[in-house]
Write a protein that holds these residues in place. Structure first.
Motif, PDB file in Angstrom:
ATOM      1  N   ALA A 127       0.835  -1.206   0.000  1.00  0.00           N
ATOM      2  CA  ALA A 127       0.000   0.000   0.000  1.00  0.00           C
ATOM      3  C   ALA A 127       0.871   1.258   0.000  1.00  0.00           C
ATOM      4  CB  ALA A 127      -0.946  -0.006   1.198  1.00  0.00           C
ATOM      5  N   ALA A 128       1.993   1.217   0.702  1.00  0.00           N
ATOM      6  CA  ALA A 128       2.898   2.373   0.735  1.00  0.00           C
ATOM      7  C   ALA A 128       3.674   2.505  -0.572  1.00  0.00           C
ATOM      8  CB  ALA A 128       3.867   2.247   1.915  1.00  0.00           C
ATOM      9  N   VAL A 129       3.969   1.380  -1.221  1.00  0.00           N
ATOM     10  CA  VAL A 129       4.760   1.395  -2.455  1.00  0.00           C
ATOM     11  C   VAL A 129       3.939   1.856  -3.653  1.00  0.00           C
ATOM     12  CG1 VAL A 129       5.878  -0.142  -4.137  1.00  0.00           C
ATOM     13  CG2 VAL A 129       6.467  -0.300  -1.733  1.00  0.00           C
ATOM     14  N   GLU A 130       2.669   1.536  -3.675  1.00  0.00           N
ATOM     15  CA  GLU A 130       1.851   1.823  -4.860  1.00  0.00           C
ATOM     16  C   GLU A 130       1.905   3.287  -5.308  1.00  0.00           C
ATOM     17  OE1 GLU A 130      -2.689   1.344  -6.474  1.00  0.00           O
ATOM     18  OE2 GLU A 130      -2.009   0.036  -4.858  1.00  0.00           O
ATOM     19  N   PRO A 131       1.664   4.260  -4.414  1.00  0.00           N
ATOM     20  CA  PRO A 131       1.742   5.657  -4.891  1.00  0.00           C
ATOM     21  C   PRO A 131       3.163   6.062  -5.286  1.00  0.00           C
ATOM     22  CG  PRO A 131       1.283   5.577  -2.524  1.00  0.00           C
ATOM     23  CD  PRO A 131       1.218   4.181  -3.032  1.00  0.00           C
ATOM     24  N   ILE A 132       4.152   5.461  -4.674  1.00  0.00           N
ATOM     25  CA  ILE A 132       5.544   5.748  -5.045  1.00  0.00           C
ATOM     26  C   ILE A 132       5.806   5.248  -6.458  1.00  0.00           C
ATOM     27  CG2 ILE A 132       7.966   5.215  -4.517  1.00  0.00           C
ATOM     28  CD1 ILE A 132       7.089   5.070  -1.520  1.00  0.00           C
ATOM     29  N   LEU A 133       5.342   4.026  -6.747  1.00  0.00           N
ATOM     30  CA  LEU A 133       5.510   3.479  -8.092  1.00  0.00           C
ATOM     31  C   LEU A 133       4.818   4.344  -9.147  1.00  0.00           C
ATOM     32  CD1 LEU A 133       5.141  -0.402  -7.739  1.00  0.00           C
ATOM     33  CD2 LEU A 133       7.078   0.861  -8.676  1.00  0.00           C
ATOM     34  N   VAL A 134       3.615   4.793  -8.834  1.00  0.00           N
ATOM     35  CA  VAL A 134       2.878   5.641  -9.773  1.00  0.00           C
ATOM     36  C   VAL A 134       3.663   6.931 -10.032  1.00  0.00           C
ATOM     37  CG1 VAL A 134       0.783   7.027 -10.073  1.00  0.00           C
ATOM     38  CG2 VAL A 134       0.613   4.676  -9.237  1.00  0.00           C
ATOM     39  N   ALA A 135       4.188   7.535  -8.972  1.00  0.00           N
ATOM     40  CA  ALA A 135       4.949   8.780  -9.123  1.00  0.00           C
ATOM     41  C   ALA A 135       6.215   8.555  -9.955  1.00  0.00           C
ATOM     42  CB  ALA A 135       5.303   9.355  -7.754  1.00  0.00           C
ATOM     43  N   VAL A 136       6.959   7.492  -9.657  1.00  0.00           N
ATOM     44  CA  VAL A 136       8.193   7.206 -10.400  1.00  0.00           C
ATOM     45  C   VAL A 136       7.860   6.880 -11.854  1.00  0.00           C
ATOM     46  CG1 VAL A 136      10.132   5.584 -10.601  1.00  0.00           C
ATOM     47  CG2 VAL A 136       9.508   6.517  -8.365  1.00  0.00           C
ATOM     48  N   TYR A 137       6.800   6.140 -12.063  1.00  0.00           N
ATOM     49  CA  TYR A 137       6.338   5.802 -13.421  1.00  0.00           C
ATOM     50  C   TYR A 137       6.116   7.080 -14.233  1.00  0.00           C
ATOM     51  CZ  TYR A 137       3.241   3.732 -16.991  1.00  0.00           C
ATOM     52  OH  TYR A 137       2.658   3.339 -18.160  1.00  0.00           O
ATOM     53  N   GLN A 138       5.425   8.038 -13.616  1.00  0.00           N
ATOM     54  CA  GLN A 138       5.126   9.283 -14.319  1.00  0.00           C
ATOM     55  C   GLN A 138       6.382  10.128 -14.502  1.00  0.00           C
ATOM     56  OE1 GLN A 138       1.973  10.717 -11.787  1.00  0.00           O
ATOM     57  NE2 GLN A 138       0.392   9.708 -13.004  1.00  0.00           N
TER      58      GLN A 138
END
Length: 192
Positions: free
Chosen positions: A131-142
């Motif tokens: 749950a903590a990684v998901e928004p980080i992944l989205v941000a790095v992806y973008q």
């Protein structure tokens, strides 16, 4: 008893993620393909501070469970030895054997309950990390302009410039530096 198996299971499932085979890469890893990014979740679980905290705490919880179950094993083994040495005279009416069977069943039930609790606890901690990684992944992806994010376990060799794992680990270490938890009871609906 199976307790050592669950302790080993928890330990192996966490430690095995660090033992992923790393090959000596080619001299020229090929081009950095724009829009293609790779992420390695197992490495994140093994090397992030939260992942390491989970591993350490799960080892402690497995040890606590072993300590809780050890008296059962000792008393059961003592009673088995006494019954074997005493023969029929040691338990003429069969009541000791009946009591021993009940004690064995009680120990097996407790052991299964503790195994289920350890599995559930591990899965809940991993869920919190995810749950903590998901928004980080989205941000790095973008930020990286990824058009696709590929799981590292599906890729044999890659250009390291396409791997976003280190960035994600660094940000997770800041966002979720550690996890503190105890053994969790399995909810009734999950136990069914």
């Amino acid at each position: 008893m199976k307790l050592l198996a669950i302790g080993a299971f928890a330990l192996v499932s966490l430690v095995a993620s660090t033992a992923v085979a790393q090959t000596q890469g080619p001299q020229n890893p090929g081009p950095n393909i724009p829009g293609v990014c790779v992420y390695f979740n197992q490495r994140l679980l093994a090397t992030s501070t939260a992942g390491q905290a989970v591993q350490t705490r799960m080892e402690q919880l497995a040890t606590e469970v072993q300590g809780e179950l050890a008296p059962y094993a000792t008393s059961i083994q003592t009673e088995i030895t006494a019954l074997q040495q005493g023969g029929q005279a040691a338990d003429a009416d069969g009541s000791r054997r009946t009591a021993l069977q009940a004690r064995i069943q009680e120990a097996q039930t407790l052991e299964q309950t503790r195994q289920d609790e350890l599995r559930y606890t591990l899965s809940e901690q991993r869920r919190l990390i995810s749950a903590a990684v998901e928004p980080i992944l989205v941000a790095v992806y973008q930020e990286r302009g990824c058009g696709i994010l590929i799981d590292r376990e599906s890729v044999f060799i890659l250009n390291p410039a396409m791997d976003v794992t280190d960035t994600v680990i660094q940000r997770l270490n800041t966002a979720l530096p550690t996890l503190s938890f105890n053994r969790l009871p399995v909810p009734a609906q999950a136990a069914q």
